[in-house]
Design a protein around this motif. Sequence first.
Motif, PDB file in Angstrom:
ATOM      1  N   GLN A   1       0.785  -1.218   0.000  1.00  0.00           N
ATOM      2  CA  GLN A   1       0.000   0.000   0.000  1.00  0.00           C
ATOM      3  C   GLN A   1       0.825   1.280   0.000  1.00  0.00           C
ATOM      4  N   TRP A   2       2.092   1.196   0.250  1.00  0.00           N
ATOM      5  CA  TRP A   2       2.888   2.414   0.366  1.00  0.00           C
ATOM      6  C   TRP A   2       4.318   2.200  -0.087  1.00  0.00           C
ATOM      7  N   ARG A   3       4.984   3.280  -0.360  1.00  0.00           N
ATOM      8  CA  ARG A   3       6.374   3.204  -0.838  1.00  0.00           C
ATOM      9  C   ARG A   3       7.285   3.972   0.115  1.00  0.00           C
ATOM     10  N   PRO A   4       7.818   3.286   1.081  1.00  0.00           N
ATOM     11  CA  PRO A   4       8.673   4.001   2.037  1.00  0.00           C
ATOM     12  C   PRO A   4       9.959   4.478   1.361  1.00  0.00           C
ATOM     13  N   ARG A   5      10.366   5.714   1.679  1.00  0.00           N
ATOM     14  CA  ARG A   5      11.620   6.238   1.128  1.00  0.00           C
ATOM     15  C   ARG A   5      12.720   6.103   2.161  1.00  0.00           C
ATOM     16  N   SER A   6      13.929   5.891   1.668  1.00  0.00           N
ATOM     17  CA  SER A   6      15.045   5.898   2.605  1.00  0.00           C
ATOM     18  C   SER A   6      16.132   6.825   2.070  1.00  0.00           C
ATOM     19  N   LEU A   7      16.885   7.416   2.992  1.00  0.00           N
ATOM     20  CA  LEU A   7      17.934   8.372   2.627  1.00  0.00           C
ATOM     21  C   LEU A   7      19.235   7.626   2.359  1.00  0.00           C
ATOM     22  N   ASP A   8      19.876   7.967   1.241  1.00  0.00           N
ATOM     23  CA  ASP A   8      21.192   7.411   0.954  1.00  0.00           C
ATOM     24  C   ASP A   8      22.143   8.580   0.757  1.00  0.00           C
ATOM     25  N   ALA A   9      22.943   8.858   1.767  1.00  0.00           N
ATOM     26  CA  ALA A   9      23.791  10.067   1.723  1.00  0.00           C
ATOM     27  C   ALA A   9      25.142   9.815   1.055  1.00  0.00           C
ATOM     28  N   THR A  10      25.347   8.625   0.475  1.00  0.00           N
ATOM     29  CA  THR A  10      26.649   8.328  -0.149  1.00  0.00           C
ATOM     30  C   THR A  10      27.090   9.386  -1.160  1.00  0.00           C
ATOM     31  N   PRO A  11      26.187   9.804  -2.092  1.00  0.00           N
ATOM     32  CA  PRO A  11      26.627  10.818  -3.067  1.00  0.00           C
ATOM     33  C   PRO A  11      27.057  12.120  -2.393  1.00  0.00           C
ATOM     34  N   LEU A  12      26.383  12.491  -1.291  1.00  0.00           N
ATOM     35  CA  LEU A  12      26.756  13.723  -0.588  1.00  0.00           C
ATOM     36  C   LEU A  12      28.155  13.586  -0.004  1.00  0.00           C
ATOM     37  N   LYS A  13      28.422  12.399   0.547  1.00  0.00           N
ATOM     38  CA  LYS A  13      29.725  12.146   1.157  1.00  0.00           C
ATOM     39  C   LYS A  13      30.813  12.279   0.084  1.00  0.00           C
ATOM     40  N   GLN A  14      30.495  11.741  -1.121  1.00  0.00           N
ATOM     41  CA  GLN A  14      31.452  11.793  -2.209  1.00  0.00           C
ATOM     42  C   GLN A  14      31.755  13.246  -2.607  1.00  0.00           C
ATOM     43  N   VAL A  15      30.682  14.053  -2.716  1.00  0.00           N
ATOM     44  CA  VAL A  15      30.866  15.467  -3.071  1.00  0.00           C
ATOM     45  C   VAL A  15      31.713  16.151  -1.998  1.00  0.00           C
ATOM     46  N   MET A  16      31.434  15.831  -0.737  1.00  0.00           N
ATOM     47  CA  MET A  16      32.195  16.438   0.354  1.00  0.00           C
ATOM     48  C   MET A  16      33.671  16.051   0.238  1.00  0.00           C
ATOM     49  N   GLU A  17      33.920  14.771  -0.104  1.00  0.00           N
ATOM     50  CA  GLU A  17      35.313  14.318  -0.208  1.00  0.00           C
ATOM     51  C   GLU A  17      36.036  14.985  -1.383  1.00  0.00           C
ATOM     52  N   TRP A  18      35.335  15.050  -2.519  1.00  0.00           N
ATOM     53  CA  TRP A  18      35.968  15.657  -3.689  1.00  0.00           C
ATOM     54  C   TRP A  18      36.260  17.132  -3.488  1.00  0.00           C
ATOM     55  N   THR A  19      35.375  17.808  -2.753  1.00  0.00           N
ATOM     56  CA  THR A  19      35.552  19.255  -2.616  1.00  0.00           C
ATOM     57  C   THR A  19      36.384  19.616  -1.385  1.00  0.00           C
ATOM     58  N   ALA A  20      36.690  18.644  -0.517  1.00  0.00           N
ATOM     59  CA  ALA A  20      37.415  18.943   0.726  1.00  0.00           C
ATOM     60  C   ALA A  20      38.731  19.692   0.505  1.00  0.00           C
ATOM     61  N   PRO A  21      39.601  19.232  -0.419  1.00  0.00           N
ATOM     62  CA  PRO A  21      40.860  19.964  -0.609  1.00  0.00           C
ATOM     63  C   PRO A  21      40.625  21.403  -1.043  1.00  0.00           C
ATOM     64  N   PHE A  22      39.592  21.627  -1.862  1.00  0.00           N
ATOM     65  CA  PHE A  22      39.287  22.989  -2.304  1.00  0.00           C
ATOM     66  C   PHE A  22      38.823  23.835  -1.133  1.00  0.00           C
ATOM     67  N   ARG A  23      37.971  23.239  -0.296  1.00  0.00           N
ATOM     68  CA  ARG A  23      37.477  24.001   0.855  1.00  0.00           C
ATOM     69  C   ARG A  23      38.611  24.363   1.791  1.00  0.00           C
ATOM     70  N   ARG A  24      39.530  23.439   2.025  1.00  0.00           N
ATOM     71  CA  ARG A  24      40.641  23.710   2.948  1.00  0.00           C
ATOM     72  C   ARG A  24      41.512  24.857   2.433  1.00  0.00           C
ATOM     73  N   PHE A  25      41.652  24.950   1.122  1.00  0.00           N
ATOM     74  CA  PHE A  25      42.467  26.029   0.566  1.00  0.00           C
ATOM     75  C   PHE A  25      41.683  27.340   0.480  1.00  0.00           C
ATOM     76  N   TRP A  26      40.455  27.254  -0.058  1.00  0.00           N
ATOM     77  CA  TRP A  26      39.742  28.489  -0.385  1.00  0.00           C
ATOM     78  C   TRP A  26      39.077  29.155   0.807  1.00  0.00           C
ATOM     79  N   GLU A  27      38.585  28.416   1.791  1.00  0.00           N
ATOM     80  CA  GLU A  27      37.889  29.076   2.899  1.00  0.00           C
ATOM     81  C   GLU A  27      38.762  30.121   3.599  1.00  0.00           C
ATOM     82  N   PRO A  28      39.981  29.743   4.048  1.00  0.00           N
ATOM     83  CA  PRO A  28      40.806  30.778   4.687  1.00  0.00           C
ATOM     84  C   PRO A  28      41.230  31.870   3.700  1.00  0.00           C
TER      85      PRO A  28
END
Lengths: 163, 83
Positions: B35-62
Amino acid sequence: MTTELQPGITIYETPTDTEVVITRVFDAPRGLAFDAWTNPQHLPHWMTGPEGWTMPVCKIDLRVGGRWRFGWRKTGGEELVMEGTYRAVDRPERVVYSERWGPAWPETLNTLVFTERGDHTVITLTIAYPSKQARDAALGSGMKDGSDQSYARLDALLRTLRR
Amino acid sequence: MKELGAPFPMSGPAVSKHLRVLERAGLVRRGQEAQWRPRSLDATPLKQVMEWTAPFRRFWEPSFARLDRYLTHLKAEDRANDD
């Protein structure tokens, strides 16, 4: 997707498999923002990354085909050099340039765009890798088992950056 | 879906639209029951984006924080020169 731009907040996006896009708005007129990013007298005052680094080398020949070279040094001796060639220069809107860390690294094509928004300037930096593999090598697993000196150098910088 | 939309002041179709975007981005998975379609969160892609952009953030934020201050200084200098 709508993103809320305001001074002090940087937005990092990976819109495609080969690009990283960095956007930030600055409280300054466009001409001034452009100068701060492209004049070698200004850059070493701010483009120095994490605490402890300085930018003793900043050479800019801002014309199509002109070369640039930036060198950073950390207290204690670590050094890092980046260089490239300007591909397009449209003052005060846009600069396109290649960027290289060293022979072991894929060259990226970077596009810097300055957009007026009232008395603010939106700056968008797009970093394009030649392929998904190249991006993954530069930003992903490739960093863990690099043997080349440049690898080690970038690795060292990234370790510092992650601290 | 009713359950998911309850905390937000938006219509059912609006909630559906947001869910579809999140599903396309690979962040939300759709289950299937009678009767229903439960949704679940998969944050893997977000983690990947965070990892890819981490070196840029460490340099550019300061760097960007410094640029904010430096531009304020340049603007003041410009004004002084105009006077």
